[in-house]
Write a protein that holds these residues in place. Structure first.
Motif, mmCIF file in Angstrom:
data_model
loop_
_atom_site.group_PDB
_atom_site.id
_atom_site.type_symbol
_atom_site.label_atom_id
_atom_site.label_comp_id
_atom_site.label_asym_id
_atom_site.label_seq_id
_atom_site.Cartn_x
_atom_site.Cartn_y
_atom_site.Cartn_z
ATOM 1 N N ASN A 34 0.876 -1.065 -0.120
ATOM 2 C CA ASN A 34 -0.101 -0.122 0.182
ATOM 3 C C ASN A 34 0.800 1.275 -0.113
ATOM 4 O O ASN A 34 1.807 1.359 0.800
ATOM 5 C CB ASN A 34 -0.755 -0.022 1.156
ATOM 6 N N PRO A 35 0.409 2.325 -0.557
ATOM 7 C CA PRO A 35 1.158 3.543 -0.360
ATOM 8 C C PRO A 35 1.071 4.106 0.815
ATOM 9 O O PRO A 35 0.225 3.751 1.777
ATOM 10 C CB PRO A 35 0.250 4.564 -1.546
ATOM 11 N N PRO A 36 1.980 4.953 1.232
ATOM 12 C CA PRO A 36 1.877 5.704 2.528
ATOM 13 C C PRO A 36 0.433 6.293 2.751
ATOM 14 O O PRO A 36 -0.318 6.931 1.822
ATOM 15 C CB PRO A 36 3.096 6.847 2.470
ATOM 16 N N TYR A 37 0.190 6.401 3.971
ATOM 17 C CA TYR A 37 -1.024 6.929 4.420
ATOM 18 C C TYR A 37 -1.224 8.431 3.978
ATOM 19 O O TYR A 37 -2.397 8.812 3.805
ATOM 20 C CB TYR A 37 -1.193 7.122 5.934
ATOM 21 N N GLU A 38 -0.362 9.161 3.855
ATOM 22 C CA GLU A 38 -0.373 10.518 3.256
ATOM 23 C C GLU A 38 -1.123 10.514 1.880
ATOM 24 O O GLU A 38 -1.639 11.584 1.598
ATOM 25 C CB GLU A 38 1.077 11.225 3.342
ATOM 26 N N ASP A 39 -0.799 9.491 1.192
ATOM 27 C CA ASP A 39 -1.434 9.369 -0.355
ATOM 28 C C ASP A 39 -2.510 8.823 -0.068
ATOM 29 O O ASP A 39 -3.565 8.956 -1.292
ATOM 30 C CB ASP A 39 -0.600 8.493 -1.175
ATOM 31 N N THR A 83 -6.972 9.106 0.525
ATOM 32 C CA THR A 83 -7.863 9.679 0.942
ATOM 33 C C THR A 83 -8.292 9.903 2.216
ATOM 34 O O THR A 83 -8.256 8.941 3.051
ATOM 35 C CB THR A 83 -8.973 9.549 0.006
ATOM 36 N N LYS A 84 -8.888 11.096 2.790
ATOM 37 C CA LYS A 84 -9.452 10.856 4.019
ATOM 38 C C LYS A 84 -10.436 9.749 4.109
ATOM 39 O O LYS A 84 -10.757 9.249 5.293
ATOM 40 C CB LYS A 84 -10.020 12.215 4.444
ATOM 41 N N ASP A 85 -11.322 9.676 3.101
ATOM 42 C CA ASP A 85 -12.381 8.737 3.143
ATOM 43 C C ASP A 85 -11.634 7.131 3.299
ATOM 44 O O ASP A 85 -12.321 6.531 4.125
ATOM 45 C CB ASP A 85 -13.318 8.917 1.958
ATOM 46 N N ASP A 86 -10.697 7.098 2.566
ATOM 47 C CA ASP A 86 -9.922 5.749 2.768
ATOM 48 C C ASP A 86 -9.552 5.451 4.314
ATOM 49 O O ASP A 86 -9.466 4.363 5.113
ATOM 50 C CB ASP A 86 -8.874 5.473 1.581
ATOM 51 N N LEU A 87 -8.794 6.607 4.776
ATOM 52 C CA LEU A 87 -8.233 6.670 5.989
ATOM 53 C C LEU A 87 -9.444 6.236 7.155
ATOM 54 O O LEU A 87 -9.236 5.365 8.077
ATOM 55 C CB LEU A 87 -7.598 7.816 6.444
ATOM 56 N N TYR A 88 -10.568 6.825 6.990
ATOM 57 C CA TYR A 88 -11.615 6.620 7.801
ATOM 58 C C TYR A 88 -12.137 5.299 7.656
ATOM 59 O O TYR A 88 -12.333 4.632 8.795
ATOM 60 C CB TYR A 88 -12.728 7.442 7.360
ATOM 61 N N ASP A 89 -12.261 4.501 6.567
ATOM 62 C CA ASP A 89 -12.688 3.158 6.302
ATOM 63 C C ASP A 89 -11.937 2.453 6.983
ATOM 64 O O ASP A 89 -12.166 1.433 7.759
ATOM 65 C CB ASP A 89 -12.976 2.970 4.906
ATOM 66 N N ARG A 90 -10.392 2.707 6.799
ATOM 67 C CA ARG A 90 -9.501 1.752 7.487
ATOM 68 C C ARG A 90 -9.614 2.020 9.047
ATOM 69 O O ARG A 90 -9.508 0.926 9.935
ATOM 70 C CB ARG A 90 -7.982 2.196 7.136
ATOM 71 N N ALA A 91 -9.940 3.023 9.462
ATOM 72 C CA ALA A 91 -9.686 3.384 11.021
ATOM 73 C C ALA A 91 -11.076 2.759 11.447
ATOM 74 O O ALA A 91 -11.224 2.067 12.663
ATOM 75 C CB ALA A 91 -10.043 4.742 11.262
ATOM 76 N N GLN A 92 -12.310 2.613 10.677
ATOM 77 C CA GLN A 92 -13.354 1.766 11.154
ATOM 78 C C GLN A 92 -13.418 0.330 11.162
ATOM 79 O O GLN A 92 -13.884 -0.149 12.111
ATOM 80 C CB GLN A 92 -14.751 2.223 10.106
ATOM 81 N N GLU A 93 -12.618 -0.124 10.165
ATOM 82 C CA GLU A 93 -12.058 -1.525 10.275
ATOM 83 C C GLU A 93 -11.600 -1.989 11.550
ATOM 84 O O GLU A 93 -11.570 -2.873 12.178
ATOM 85 C CB GLU A 93 -11.310 -1.859 8.915
ATOM 86 N N LEU A 94 -10.633 -0.885 11.902
ATOM 87 C CA LEU A 94 -9.679 -1.328 13.286
ATOM 88 C C LEU A 94 -10.566 -0.832 14.617
ATOM 89 O O LEU A 94 -9.891 -1.330 15.520
ATOM 90 C CB LEU A 94 -8.426 -0.550 13.121
ATOM 91 N N ILE A 143 -4.273 9.586 10.290
ATOM 92 C CA ILE A 143 -2.841 8.970 9.809
ATOM 93 C C ILE A 143 -2.237 8.656 11.187
ATOM 94 O O ILE A 143 -1.904 7.574 11.485
ATOM 95 C CB ILE A 143 -2.172 10.088 8.957
ATOM 96 N N GLU A 144 -2.336 9.600 12.196
ATOM 97 C CA GLU A 144 -1.566 9.354 13.534
ATOM 98 C C GLU A 144 -2.012 8.299 14.127
ATOM 99 O O GLU A 144 -1.544 7.412 14.630
ATOM 100 C CB GLU A 144 -1.674 10.687 14.428
#
Length: 87
Positions: free
Chosen positions: A49-54, A56-67, A81-82
Motif C-alpha cells: 500500500n502507498p503511505p497513508y499521506e497518499d 484519501t480521508k475517506d479511505d483513512l476513515y474506512d480503515r480506522a473503522q475496520e480497526l 494517519i496518526e
C-alpha cells in the motif's frame, strides 16, 4: 510465569521489551509473534500500500473503522494517519 493472556505470545522476551518501550499489548504481541516466525521479517519494510499521506480521508476513515478506532468521525486527515500508525 506467564499469565493467561501471554499464552499466545511466541517470543516473550521481545514482547516484554516492546511493552517496556510503551507499545500496546496488541502491537507488542503482533511484533513478537511475527519475529518468532522464521518466514516473517517484521524489521524489514514491506507492504504494497502507498503511505497513508497518499490515501484519501475517506479511505483513512474506512480503515480506522475496520480497526475500531474511537473518535474517528471527528478526526482530521492528519489525526487519522496518526491514529492508524499508533494502533
Amino acid at each position: 510465569m506467564p499469565d493467561k493472556d501471554m499464552s499466545s505470545i511466541k517470543d516473550e522476551e521481545t514482547y516484554e521489551a516492546l511493552r517496556d518501550k510503551g507499545y500496546s499489548k496488541e502491537k507488542s504481541a503482533r511484533i513478537a509473534n511475527a519475529k518468532a516466525n522464521k518466514d516473517m521479517h517484521p524489521s524489514q519494510k514491506g507492504g504494497k500500500n502507498p503511505p497513508y499521506e497518499d490515501w484519501t480521508k475517506d479511505d483513512l476513515y474506512d480503515r480506522a473503522q475496520e480497526l475500531g478506532i474511537e473518535g474517528r468521525s471527528d478526526m482530521t486527515k492528519d489525526q487519522l494517519i496518526e491514529a492508524l500508525r499508533n494502533h
